[in-house]
Each structure stands twice: as structure tokens, then as C-alpha cells.
Design an enzyme around this catalytic site. Structure first.
Site, mmCIF file in Angstrom:
data_model
loop_
_atom_site.group_PDB
_atom_site.id
_atom_site.type_symbol
_atom_site.label_atom_id
_atom_site.label_comp_id
_atom_site.label_asym_id
_atom_site.label_seq_id
_atom_site.Cartn_x
_atom_site.Cartn_y
_atom_site.Cartn_z
ATOM 1 N N ASP A 1 40.470 46.244 50.618
ATOM 2 C CA ASP A 1 41.112 44.595 50.314
ATOM 3 C C ASP A 1 42.021 44.613 49.332
ATOM 4 O O ASP A 1 42.243 45.548 48.157
ATOM 5 C CB ASP A 1 39.709 44.088 49.823
ATOM 6 C CG ASP A 1 40.131 42.540 49.745
ATOM 7 O OD1 ASP A 1 39.782 41.714 50.620
ATOM 8 O OD2 ASP A 1 40.332 42.165 48.385
ATOM 9 N N GLU B 1 44.322 42.000 46.864
ATOM 10 C CA GLU B 1 44.780 40.784 46.001
ATOM 11 C C GLU B 1 46.465 40.840 46.125
ATOM 12 O O GLU B 1 47.054 41.883 45.786
ATOM 13 C CB GLU B 1 43.943 40.630 44.846
ATOM 14 C CG GLU B 1 42.498 40.721 44.953
ATOM 15 C CD GLU B 1 41.867 39.573 45.900
ATOM 16 O OE1 GLU B 1 42.587 38.510 45.970
ATOM 17 O OE2 GLU B 1 40.795 39.932 46.246
ATOM 18 N N HIS C 1 36.669 37.684 45.307
ATOM 19 C CA HIS C 1 38.159 37.598 45.540
ATOM 20 C C HIS C 1 38.708 38.530 44.461
ATOM 21 O O HIS C 1 40.027 38.556 43.903
ATOM 22 C CB HIS C 1 38.851 36.342 45.244
ATOM 23 C CG HIS C 1 38.463 35.232 45.929
ATOM 24 N ND1 HIS C 1 39.267 35.304 47.210
ATOM 25 C CD2 HIS C 1 37.476 33.937 46.221
ATOM 26 C CE1 HIS C 1 38.457 34.301 47.949
ATOM 27 N NE2 HIS C 1 37.764 33.391 47.106
ATOM 28 N N ASP D 1 35.154 42.890 46.840
ATOM 29 C CA ASP D 1 35.375 42.484 48.250
ATOM 30 C C ASP D 1 35.204 43.577 48.990
ATOM 31 O O ASP D 1 34.475 43.619 50.616
ATOM 32 C CB ASP D 1 36.707 41.702 48.676
ATOM 33 C CG ASP D 1 36.566 40.076 47.912
ATOM 34 O OD1 ASP D 1 35.713 40.020 47.154
ATOM 35 O OD2 ASP D 1 37.490 39.525 48.125
#
Length: 596
Positions: A26, A28, A166, A171
Site C-alpha cells: 500500500d 500513501e 490510511h 492498510d
């Protein structure tokens, strides 16, 4: 015929899901645009339900983190100010994920950023197998179970150990539990391999996937394949035999690889999906060469008219322009060639193209356009075209039979030998239209002339092969030679000389067993038009050697004009004919594979 065996082999099963190592990742970022930057990478490596390792790092994006993103993720400018840059982080992540299946929720987002990062920093983007848990969830779960397929919703549905917030690692950890929950669901549906899971996510039915075993015994050679449907004999069936229908015919350089694609997500055509569901098996016919496969496919489609081949719905329809054989010949558009002494020009794939050529001739030559059969001894009244000087009026005796015959010979030459007079005949009018800015009318004339010159190339490609009683040609493929015997435009025999064989000896034996072929009428080949064009394509490839030729494989010197010559003559260019007027001279020397 290849049918489904009772049990698939390990090769057919593919890679078992339990044997794979997954990296669930994941990212960001500062936003969703291509210009945005990565701010955090989190990944979990798992195999067989066991966590093997975790990867987490903040990334200095070298730009400000937007306030809304900071509120959403909790990642602030202060947090990333001292973090390593992407150039420092990316090699470590690529090493962590090497040799694994990459899993992500909304995978195109994460893999898109990783791909751009690799490209920007000069790394080759790894060819990871990718699974998208969002896509899988949309296929596996129904609306009654979850209202949407957001990660938070799926985490609640599968009761993940952590709650997504998040942040990249959290995540990714939640996505691991979602992945395991989805795999448990599809395991009950017969999905046990990576290939099954990828195809299931693209909504390939289990029945279709199960038929991959049909390709197990198919050889990896060039050839033709037929999807067939066999049904039990019904009452009144002659002989009480089962009914066999050919549903689809195709060809491939690698039969096994091509047949397998019909049972995967690579095949997306709806009519083919329906065909596979109706089929009861696959038959294959191995071929020695790709040309033999091309030709056999055309012949089988013509013989069986398979329901799911588009070519069966639109069979080879052609038109021809005919110069009739009568006292005062005229032009006629016909659908076939007869042995009637007339001159034929074509073939045209559409009648409109034939009409354009006829009008191009009328633009340049005052040939009669009426359809009545004229008498050389009984004159009749001339039509309006004679008054417009668009017709030489043989009907009222304005020109005699000999004068008209000379005009017809000019037209015949323009069609089958040298189109330059037809192009030059309208050059004055075309130049005037361009000068007067009447471009639409000029375009109409140009289209007609191009139809003439374009069809001339097709005509001579076909007619030149149709006129040759025999051509023996060879082309090196790998360590050997593909050898073909062509008679009157039809593939009569095929042979292959291996590296340990003498090509000339193989050619002689191939000729000895070749099909006897009788010539067809006029310019027609002794095969379908498409077959002869396939043969012409092969003969015109670099590296083809003529071993023997009976007759002349030749085109008239000025039979075809290239674009430069076309413009030169159409716009009234002066001066002698140059080498640019010559596009094709097909007089070829017969040489063996060892020749120049």
C-alpha cells in the site's frame, strides 16, 4: 478430437495459490495525479498464511504535503522532512518484492506510482503478477453482503485483525486478511491456482477454465484448429450417426499456446465465449509451415462455413470489370469470370470500387456507355453523351468498327498493361479543377484513378501467379528450409528440408507428390483469391528463393504506378518516363537455396 480428460495434469493446473509468496503493498501519496509523489510505502510478505516479513518507510516527496492529505493520512511535512528519498527507498522495496505476486487494493493506483518511480529513476519495472483485491471483491461478493468494495468495508466484513487508517503498513496488513478471506471464498468454486484466480477476477466461468485441459495434448507447432460440437443422433438421423458441426476455424504458429488462450481472460470476444460454451472439443491439424496453415484455414472456412467465423458471414465477394466480346464492346460489372473470350479486370472487394474504375475509364476515353447490343450494319440515333463529346457514337456510324476497336484496345491496355494513358487523359481537367479550387470534383477524379491503379496491383499479383504452371520456392526458417510448390496460384504441396537434408532433393520429392492443378478461366487462379494473395505475400518476403519456375512470373513494366508517378502523370508532368514510373518488374531468376 481433443476432449476434456477426467483429471487435469499438474501442468494444466498452473501455480497453486498455496505455493506462492505474496507481497501485499500500500502506498500513501500527495494525491492521485501522475505528478504527485509517494510519501509512504508499506508492505507485508506472506506465504501459506504465514507472515514472512514487513516493509515500512516514510518517503521524502521533495514537495509539500497538501493539508487535506495530511488530515486524511496523518502524514505531515515535518514527518517526511527527514525521511529518505525515493531514490534511496525504491531499491530496497524492489528487493523485498522480488519474485513475489504483488497484491494491492485498487492495484492500478499503487502499481502506477511504482511504475513511474522505476521509469523516473532508471530501474526496469518488474513483471510482477498482480492481484487486485478490489476487483476480486466485486466479482466474489454480492451487494447483499457488502454495500461497496472499499477497503474499510471489506475489513469490517472479514473482521480483519487491524483497522485500515490510511497509513501504508496498517492498510497493507488489513489487505492481507481481506485477501485470505477472498481466497477462502473462491476455493469452494474450484479456484486453486494463480491463473484460476486471475481469470476468475476477469469473470471467466469455471466451465470455460476447466476446458483448458483440451489444449494439453495439442502440439506446439504451426497448424489449424477447429472447435466442434458433436450431438447425439436424433430420430431419423441417417445411419444413426452423431451430428458434428464445425463452429470455428483458426490458425496459429503455436497451436497449443493459441488454443489455451480461448479458456482464459485473454479471449474477450462475446461470440467466441458463446462458441467455447457450445463446443464439445477441439480438433487440430498440424502443418509443416505457416503458409500451409494460412491456406488450410481459408479452405476449411470455405468448406464448412463455420458459424462463428466472421469470414463465413461475409464470404469472398468480388466484382470484375469486363470488356465484352461483341462488335462494339462496352464495359460491364460482373460477379464472376467466364471462359468467353472477354477481357476481365479485378477483382474488386466492393462493387463501388469497380464502378469507380469504370467511371475513370469513361473520364479518359469516349467509350460507349449504353448497354444495347449495337449492329455494325444498322445505325441508330446517338444519345446525349455523343453531343457532350463523352462518347464516340458508334451507334450512328460516327466511327467505324476498326476505329472503335482501336479505342477499345487503348482501354484494354490501360486496364491490364499500362494505366498511364488513363491517368494522363484526365490531367488537363484535373489541373483545371485544382486551379479553380473545385477540390471536391478533383477529389472524385483522384479517387477513381487511385481505384484503377490500386486494383492494377492486385490484378497482376493474382494473374501472374495464375498464369504460372509451376513455381517451386524455398525460404530459410531456423536451421531448415520451407519449400512450397505453387501451381496456377494454388498451393499444391509443402515440404521442409531439415539442416541435415539437401533442399533440392526435398524439393524434388515434394514436386513428385504435389497435387495436379488445372488452370482456371482468364486471370482467375486455380484457388480462392485470398489463398493466392497469401501465397503472393509469402513469395514477396525477403529471403525467398525460386528453385524452379515453369512459365513467366512477370508483370508488365508499367503496370503499377507509385504515388510520385501517379501525381506526375495526373497533374500533366512533362518529360520522358523515368525509373519512378516503374513500380514492379516481377521477372525473377530461378535460383536454389544456395544461390545469391
Amino acid at each position: 478430437m481433443t476432449t476434456a480428460p477426467a483429471q487435469a495434469s499438474f501442468d494444466d493446473l498452473g501455480t497453486l495459490l498455496s505455493d506462492l509468496t505474496y507481497v501485499v503493498v500500500d502506498l500513501e501519496t500527495t494525491g492521485g495525479a501522475e505528478s504527485d509523489r509517494i510519501t509512504e510505502i508499506g508492505a507485508v510478505k506472506v506465504r501459506g498464511g504465514e507472515v514472512l516479513g514487513e516493509f515500512q518507510t516514510l518517503v521524502n516527496p521533495r514537495t509539500d504535503v497538501p493539508p487535506l492529505i495530511a488530515v486524511l493520512t496523518g502524514i505531515t511535512n515535518a514527518m517526511v522532512a527527514g525521511a529518505p528519498t525515493l531514490r534511496e527507498v525504491l531499491p530496497a522495496f524492489l528487493a523485498f518484492a522480488q519474485g513475489c505476486v504483488v497484491v494491492a487494493h485498487n492495484a492500478p493506483f499503487d502499481t502506477g506510482f511504482l511504475r513511474r518511480a522505476c521509469e523516473g529513476l532508471g530501474y526496469a519495472y518488474p513483471r510482477w503478477p498482480v492481484l487486485d483485491t478490489a476487483t476480486l471483491a466485486r466479482v466474489i461478493l454480492v451487494r447483499d453482503e457488502v454495500p461497496n468494495c472499499k477497503l474499510g468495508t471489506l475489513a469490517r466484513h472479514f473482521r480483519t485483525a487491524v483497522t485500515p487508517n490510511h497509513r501504508a503498513l496498517t492498510d497493507a496488513q488489513a489487505t492481507v486478511d481481506v485477501l485470505h478471506g477472498l481466497m477462502e471464498r473462491v476455493g469452494n468454486l474450484g479456484v486453486h491456482t494463480l491463473e484460476d484466480l486471475q481469470e476468475f477476477s476477469r469473470q471467466v466461468s469455471p466451465q470455460r477454465r476447466a476446458r483448458r485441459t483440451w489444449a494439453r495434448d495439442v502440439p506446439e507447432v504451426p497448424g489449424v484448429y477447429l472447435f466442434v460440437a458433436e450431438h447425439e443422433a436424433g430420430t431419423g438421423t441417417p445411419g444413426g450417426e452423431a451430428q458434428r458441426h464445425v463452429l470455428y476455424v483458426g490458425k496459429s504458429k503455436n497451436l497449443r499456446a493459441r488454443v489455451r488462450t480461448y479458456f482464459t481472460a485473454a479471449e474477450k470476444r462475446r461470440r467466441i465465449d458463446e462458441m467455447v460454451r457450445l463446443a464439445t472439443g477441439v480438433e487440430t491439424i498440424p502443418c509443416l509451415t505457416t503458409l500451409q496453415a494460412d491456406v488450410l484455414e481459408l479452405r476449411l472456412i470455405a468448406a464448412h462455413a463455420p458459424r462463428y467465423n466472421r469470414r463465413s458471414k461475409f464470404p469472398e465477394r468480388t466484382s470484375w470489370v469486363k470488356i465484352t466480346d461483341e462488335a462494339f464492346p462496352r464495359l460491364s460489372i460482373v460477379t464472376g469470370v467466364r471462359d468467353d473470350g472477354a477481357t476481365y479486370f479485378g477483382p474488386f472487394p466492393r462493387r463501388q470500387a469497380a464502378e469507380d474504375v469504370v467511371l475513370a475509364v469513361y473520364d479518359g476515353f469516349p467509350l460507349r456507355q449504353c448497354t444495347a447490343r449495337l449492329s455494325a450494319t444498322r445505325p441508330t440515333a446517338a444519345c446525349a453523351l455523343a453531343g457532350m463529346r463523352r462518347c464516340c457514337a458508334p451507334c450512328d456510324g460516327s466511327v467505324g468498327r476498326e476505329e472503335y476497336a482501336a479505342l477499345v484496345e487503348e482501354v484494354r491496355s490501360a486496364l491490364v498493361s499500362d494505366p498511364r494513358p488513363a491517368v494522363r487523359a484526365v490531367s488537363t481537367r484535373l489541373t483545371r479543377l485544382v486551379a479553380e479550387h473545385r477540390f471536391e470534383e478533383a477529389e472524385t477524379i483522384r479517387r477513381r484513378l487511385e481505384a484503377l491503379t490500386r486494383t492494377a496491383r492486385r490484378f497482376h499479383r493474382i494473374a501472374s501467379l495464375a498464369a504460372c504452371p509451376e513455381i517451386v520456392a524455398a525460404r530459410r526458417e531456423g536451421d531448415g528450409w520451407d519449400i512450397h510448390v505453387i501451381r496456377h496460384g494454388r498451393l499444391a504441396a509443402t515440404g521442409v528440408a531439415s539442416r541435415h537434408e539437401v533442399p533440392q532433393a526435398v524439393a524434388r520429392s515434394t514436386v513428385a507428390t504435389a497435387e495436379t492443378v488445372r488452370p482456371a478461366s482468364g486471370p482467375l487462379p486455380a484457388a480462392g483469391i485470398e489463398e493466392t494473395e497469401q501465397i503472393a505475400d509469402w513469395l514477396e518476403q525477403p529471403g525467398v528463393r525460386l528453385m524452379h519456375i515453369d512459365g513467366d512470373w512477370a508483370w508488365p513494366l508499367h503496370a503499377v504506378l507509385d504515388h510520385e508517378s501517379f501525381v506526375h502523370h495526373a497533374l500533366g508532368g512533362a518529360g520522358p518516363v523515368t525509373s519512378t514510373d516503374v513500380v514492379e518488374d516481377r521477372r525473377l531468376e530461378a535460383v536454389g537455396p544456395g544461390g545469391a
